[in-house]
Design an enzyme around this catalytic site. Structure first.
Site, PDB file in Angstrom:
ATOM      1  N   CYS A 168      10.809  -4.982   1.193  1.00 58.17           N
ATOM      2  CA  CYS A 168       9.678  -5.901   0.985  1.00 58.17           C
ATOM      3  C   CYS A 168       9.812  -6.597  -0.369  1.00 58.17           C
ATOM      4  CB  CYS A 168       8.352  -5.148   1.036  1.00 58.17           C
ATOM      5  SG  CYS A 168       8.045  -4.315   2.601  1.00 58.17           S
ATOM      6  N   CYS A 209       8.050  -0.493  -0.794  1.00 59.59           N
ATOM      7  CA  CYS A 209       9.174  -0.768   0.117  1.00 59.59           C
ATOM      8  C   CYS A 209      10.215  -1.665  -0.567  1.00 59.59           C
ATOM      9  CB  CYS A 209       8.611  -1.443   1.365  1.00 59.59           C
ATOM     10  SG  CYS A 209       9.814  -2.317   2.372  1.00 59.59           S
TER      11      CYS A 209
END
Length: 97
Positions: free
Chosen positions: A25, A22
């Site tokens: 993230c 991600c």
């Protein structure tokens, strides 16, 4: 440590559910490192990879990453998903300390 024990390990506990793949993230990783340093001893911070903790992510109804959950005295008091300003997140955590 079990999740239920972890969220009660300090009066205020922050859990981040993330995924290595991600991009949001990955952008939050240095922010979380800084927040961990600033809050050391005041709040516990746990970072859990959803791919390694699939059952727990399902139980906690994690539908997007990163998802941040703040627990106070073992009870969820705040939850937000997505990339956010570090200062916003820090202020939110500190508001429960």
């Amino acid at each position: 440590m079990e999740y239920t024990e972890a969220i009660k390990s300090k009066p205020v506990v922050v859990v981040e559910f993330y995924a290595n793949w991600c991009p949001h993230c990955r952008k939050m990783m240095p922010v979380m490192d800084q927040i961990k340093e600033l809050l050391e001893g005041n709040a516990d911070i746990y970072q859990l990879d959803i791919d390694l903790n699939e059952k727990l992510a399902d139980v906690e109804e994690i539908t997007s990453t990163p998802t941040f959950i703040i627990y106070k005295d073992g009870k969820e008091v705040w939850r937000e998903s997505g990339e956010m300003e570090g200062q916003f997140l820090l202020d939110k955590i500190q508001s429960f300390l």
